[in-house]
Design a protein around this motif. Sequence first.
Motif, PDB file in Angstrom:
ATOM      1  N   GLN A  33       0.828  -1.204   0.000  1.00  0.00           N
ATOM      2  CA  GLN A  33       0.000   0.000   0.000  1.00  0.00           C
ATOM      3  C   GLN A  33       0.864   1.257   0.000  1.00  0.00           C
ATOM      4  OE1 GLN A  33      -3.581   0.183   2.547  1.00  0.00           O
ATOM      5  NE2 GLN A  33      -2.786   2.109   3.357  1.00  0.00           N
ATOM      6  N   ILE A  34       1.882   1.271   0.827  1.00  0.00           N
ATOM      7  CA  ILE A  34       2.774   2.433   0.902  1.00  0.00           C
ATOM      8  C   ILE A  34       3.527   2.612  -0.413  1.00  0.00           C
ATOM      9  CG2 ILE A  34       4.834   3.352   2.047  1.00  0.00           C
ATOM     10  CD1 ILE A  34       3.776   1.907   4.618  1.00  0.00           C
ATOM     11  N   GLY A  35       4.028   1.514  -0.965  1.00  0.00           N
ATOM     12  CA  GLY A  35       4.762   1.595  -2.224  1.00  0.00           C
ATOM     13  C   GLY A  35       3.887   2.058  -3.377  1.00  0.00           C
ATOM     14  N   LEU A  36       2.671   1.543  -3.456  1.00  0.00           N
ATOM     15  CA  LEU A  36       1.768   1.924  -4.542  1.00  0.00           C
ATOM     16  C   LEU A  36       1.331   3.379  -4.418  1.00  0.00           C
ATOM     17  CD1 LEU A  36      -0.374  -1.342  -4.690  1.00  0.00           C
ATOM     18  CD2 LEU A  36       1.202  -0.510  -6.456  1.00  0.00           C
ATOM     19  N   LEU A  37       1.124   3.841  -3.190  1.00  0.00           N
ATOM     20  CA  LEU A  37       0.787   5.256  -3.002  1.00  0.00           C
ATOM     21  C   LEU A  37       1.950   6.153  -3.405  1.00  0.00           C
ATOM     22  CD1 LEU A  37      -1.184   5.201   0.381  1.00  0.00           C
ATOM     23  CD2 LEU A  37      -2.086   5.772  -1.883  1.00  0.00           C
ATOM     24  N   GLY A  38       3.172   5.691  -3.157  1.00  0.00           N
ATOM     25  CA  GLY A  38       4.347   6.443  -3.599  1.00  0.00           C
ATOM     26  C   GLY A  38       4.394   6.551  -5.112  1.00  0.00           C
ATOM     27  N   LEU A  39       4.106   5.453  -5.794  1.00  0.00           N
ATOM     28  CA  LEU A  39       4.073   5.475  -7.267  1.00  0.00           C
ATOM     29  C   LEU A  39       2.945   6.365  -7.782  1.00  0.00           C
ATOM     30  CD1 LEU A  39       4.741   1.697  -8.056  1.00  0.00           C
ATOM     31  CD2 LEU A  39       6.315   3.620  -8.393  1.00  0.00           C
ATOM     32  N   LEU A  40       1.798   6.355  -7.094  1.00  0.00           N
ATOM     33  CA  LEU A  40       0.694   7.219  -7.497  1.00  0.00           C
ATOM     34  C   LEU A  40       1.071   8.687  -7.362  1.00  0.00           C
ATOM     35  CD1 LEU A  40      -2.234   7.714  -8.337  1.00  0.00           C
ATOM     36  CD2 LEU A  40      -2.908   7.395  -5.948  1.00  0.00           C
ATOM     37  N   THR A  41       1.753   9.026  -6.281  1.00  0.00           N
ATOM     38  CA  THR A  41       2.218  10.404  -6.102  1.00  0.00           C
ATOM     39  C   THR A  41       3.119  10.833  -7.241  1.00  0.00           C
ATOM     40  OG1 THR A  41       2.106  10.162  -3.684  1.00  0.00           O
ATOM     41  CG2 THR A  41       3.436  11.970  -4.549  1.00  0.00           C
ATOM     42  N   ALA A  42       4.082   9.964  -7.582  1.00  0.00           N
ATOM     43  CA  ALA A  42       4.984  10.252  -8.696  1.00  0.00           C
ATOM     44  C   ALA A  42       4.210  10.385 -10.001  1.00  0.00           C
ATOM     45  CB  ALA A  42       6.041   9.156  -8.802  1.00  0.00           C
ATOM     46  N   GLY A  43       3.213   9.503 -10.192  1.00  0.00           N
ATOM     47  CA  GLY A  43       2.426   9.555 -11.416  1.00  0.00           C
ATOM     48  C   GLY A  43       1.650  10.852 -11.562  1.00  0.00           C
ATOM     49  N   LEU A  44       1.123  11.374 -10.471  1.00  0.00           N
ATOM     50  CA  LEU A  44       0.391  12.639 -10.519  1.00  0.00           C
ATOM     51  C   LEU A  44       1.314  13.808 -10.865  1.00  0.00           C
ATOM     52  CD1 LEU A  44      -1.903  12.081  -7.416  1.00  0.00           C
ATOM     53  CD2 LEU A  44      -2.672  12.261  -9.795  1.00  0.00           C
TER      54      LEU A  44
END
Length: 396
Positions: A268-279
């Motif tokens: 969950q933490i890793g995927l949220l980090g990737l989502l932040t980068a994606g935005l």
Amino acid sequence: MSLKLLSLMLCVFGITTGEFVIAGILPDVAGDLDVSIPAAGLLVTAYAIGMILGGPVMTALTARYPRKPLIVALLAVVVVGNLASALAPVYSVLFVARVVTALVTATFFANAIVIAASTAPEGKQASTVSKLVFGMNLSMMLGAPIGTFIGNHFGWRATFGTITVVCLVGLLLVLPLVPAVESATSGGSAVAELRVFRDRSVQLAILITAVANMGLLMVFTYFAPLLTDVTGFAEGAVAVLLLVYGVGAAVGNFTGGWLSDRALMPSQIGLLGLLTAGLVVMWAVSGSTVASAVMVFVIGALGFSVIPGMQTRVLTTASSAPTLAIAVNASAYQIAAALAGWIGGRIIDGPGLRPVYLAAAAVTVLGILLSCYAWYRDRATAGTGMEGQTTETSPA
């Protein structure tokens, strides 16, 4: 797949399309009713508030009622609410119709899943429920794009009229195909059911779900104007891009579920980090139609990849009131939608549309921090429990 499950899937598909499609027809609604885009965006907030208030309370109050008559009544309200939306002469009527529809939505989802799970073959409850929830993914992949296409070519009222027909067909299929199922709660009061919200772990799970999804929902609420006014896509391309987003959401949903089964909080933490980068990347490439189209898929995949893990965490922490667990998760998600529509509108009124991407990334970072705290808290609690067990057994 059984006809019973297909009928419930159709209902989920129609109801969820009615929630998501507003992002694609937002400019048309605003223009026809002579309101600003931020004001039209408050329709998303209104729906979210309706689910937030209606979900837990109505689910608790109706927990002891037989499931089939209950979902039939709830579907009838959904049909009337979408018909009123299609016929709304002014913005205020549309606003009220959205709220009324939203009040029963989360309760319908909760009871539909109870019915699907309780009538599934032994050992196949989870896979049966996953097929039902896939109706939501289909609304992203097909419902929202088709609804946007209908709105662009025949007007936004035709979109809500079509949704009304889909939900009515679902209701007519539920009547003969779905078996009678007794309530999932044999005793206890509504107040006792609602006490689950006093649990600190449940509160934290709700907060994570709300905050971590707020950034993505901020972008999705204003998806159409971001893609047309900032990136330069034609209005007709929004429906295609919503389809791309929906395909990404489906891929992310299955991938995120697979990862969450293996390492819930780290994934969950890793995927949220990737989502932040994606935005942030979406903000950087928003001037390019090709790059933005690719990122629409990526953002959809990353945004929905975190949902299975969050659902699992809410169901686990709210295990003392399983009937309410799904409603809790839906309410948390709608809290994010309510705040996202309001905050995004304020940003648009100030610095403009494009900064919405950066604001969404910043909010997602808060979700990462809360997830890290929850993971630390879980590990600390587990360690304390282990130490206590050792102390108790060592004398033996």
